[in-house]
Design a protein around this motif. Structure first.
Motif, short mmCIF file in Angstrom:
data_model
loop_
_atom_site.label_atom_id
_atom_site.label_comp_id
_atom_site.label_asym_id
_atom_site.label_seq_id
_atom_site.Cartn_x
_atom_site.Cartn_y
_atom_site.Cartn_z
N MET A 72 -7.55 3.46 2.15
CA MET A 72 -6.15 3.03 2.00
C MET A 72 -5.67 3.36 0.58
O MET A 72 -6.35 3.07 -0.40
CB MET A 72 -6.05 1.53 2.26
N THR A 73 -4.53 4.02 0.47
CA THR A 73 -4.00 4.40 -0.84
C THR A 73 -3.46 3.17 -1.57
O THR A 73 -3.25 2.09 -0.99
CB THR A 73 -2.88 5.43 -0.67
N ARG A 74 -3.17 3.34 -2.87
CA ARG A 74 -2.63 2.23 -3.66
C ARG A 74 -1.25 1.83 -3.16
O ARG A 74 -0.90 0.65 -3.15
CB ARG A 74 -2.55 2.65 -5.14
N ARG A 75 -0.48 2.80 -2.73
CA ARG A 75 0.85 2.47 -2.21
C ARG A 75 0.76 1.64 -0.93
O ARG A 75 1.49 0.66 -0.74
CB ARG A 75 1.63 3.76 -1.92
N GLN A 76 -0.17 2.03 -0.04
CA GLN A 76 -0.34 1.26 1.19
C GLN A 76 -0.83 -0.15 0.91
O GLN A 76 -0.40 -1.11 1.56
CB GLN A 76 -1.31 1.99 2.13
N GLN A 77 -1.72 -0.29 -0.09
CA GLN A 77 -2.19 -1.63 -0.47
C GLN A 77 -1.04 -2.47 -1.01
O GLN A 77 -0.91 -3.66 -0.69
CB GLN A 77 -3.30 -1.52 -1.52
N TYR A 78 -0.18 -1.83 -1.82
CA TYR A 78 0.97 -2.56 -2.38
C TYR A 78 1.92 -3.01 -1.26
O TYR A 78 2.37 -4.15 -1.24
CB TYR A 78 1.71 -1.65 -3.36
N GLU A 79 2.20 -2.10 -0.32
CA GLU A 79 3.10 -2.46 0.79
C GLU A 79 2.50 -3.56 1.65
O GLU A 79 3.21 -4.44 2.14
CB GLU A 79 3.39 -1.22 1.64
N ARG A 80 1.18 -3.54 1.82
CA ARG A 80 0.53 -4.59 2.62
C ARG A 80 0.67 -5.94 1.93
O ARG A 80 0.95 -6.95 2.57
CB ARG A 80 -0.95 -4.22 2.80
#
Length: 274
Positions: free
Chosen positions: A1-9
């Motif tokens: 999981m990318t950092r952006r996906q982690q942030y959105e989660r």
């Protein structure tokens, strides 16, 4: 999981938590404060009588079948007629100007007149011409009134979709040798219809509720049946039961509309800003 996906989660979890807490606070406030009103006991007896609810609910459910039938035969007619009016408003040939003018006048008139007035004028006016059965049926002309009123709104939805298709699409199609009608049928309309599905669903949800207006000119559907039950027992609980039946249909349709809007947003834009 990318950092952006982690942030959105993390953002989605935070938003869901805030929404859950705020909803619980509002619900708790309503449950605790409303019964403290001075005349809550009278309101509870008049609108939330459990025995009256259970007694009238089956008859209201039977009457609601007529609402579903009216919706079933008016909705396809509204979609077809609304699309034809939208196409008429977008014709570009000078020879077809009268057709474009008629479509513009039609949408102006029926969007400017309240649906309830259209129901009275068509439902009582046309049968008053003295036509024989079955052409004087209030059910028939009530349905026609709904078709006339809602087609004007749906036509504007289709027109917004047609005008949202970039002009280069038409130019490209014409450069490939397609005629004006072929361009509209094979290039413009498929894109336009796909874009306006969510707002069309909103109109259908409104139609499903306004079908009850047909009761104003005679047919006994759920709203008229609720009025009969209310007059019989001098209690407003049948109206609450009718509202529950309507909600059982409109809430799933509304959630479906929200899902379609969210899917369209994901397809056509970037991440939603919170």
């Amino acid at each position: 999981m990318t950092r952006r996906q982690q942030y959105e989660r993390r953002q989605r979890r935070r938003s869901a938590g805030i929404a859950a807490v705020s909803t619980a606070v509002v619900v708790a406030a309503v449950v605790l404060l409303v019964p403290l009103a001075p005349r809550w006991d009278r309101v509870k007896a008049s609108f939330f009588d459990g025995a009256q609810f259970r007694d009238s609910f089956p008859r209201l459910l039977d009457a609601f079948v007529l609402d579903l039938k009216i919706f079933a035969w008016t909705a396809p007619a509204i979609l077809v007629f609304g699309m034809l009016v939208a196409i008429a408003r977008n014709v570009r040939s000078p020879a077809l100007f009268p057709l474009r003018a008629f479509a513009a006048v039609y949408t102006d008139v029926f969007r400017g007149v309240p649906v309830i007035l259209t129901m009275y004028l068509v439902g009582f006016g046309v049968p008053g011409l003295g036509m024989p059965r079955p052409w004087n049926s209030p059910l028939l002309w009530g349905s026609v009134a709904l078709i006339l009123a809602y087609s004007a709104y749906v036509a504007e939805v289709f027109r917004s979709g047609i005008e949202g298709v970039h002009e280069s699409q038409r130019a490209g199609a014409r450069s490939l040798g397609l005629s004006s009608s072929q361009t509209m049928r094979h290039v413009v309309m498929p894109q336009a219809v796909r874009r306006v599905v969510p707002p069309l669903m909103n109109d259908l949800v409104s139609l499903q509720k306004d079908v009850a207006l047909v009761s104003l000119i005679g047919p006994v559907e759920i709203l008229r049946q609720a009025g009969i039950e209310k007059a019989k027992f001098a209690n407003f609980t049948p109206y609450v039961a009718a509202a529950v039946i309507f909600l059982a249909v409109t809430v799933p349709l509304t959630r479906l509309t929200d899902h379609l809007l969210a899917r369209q947003r994901r397809r056509t834009s970037a991440t939603a800003v919170r």
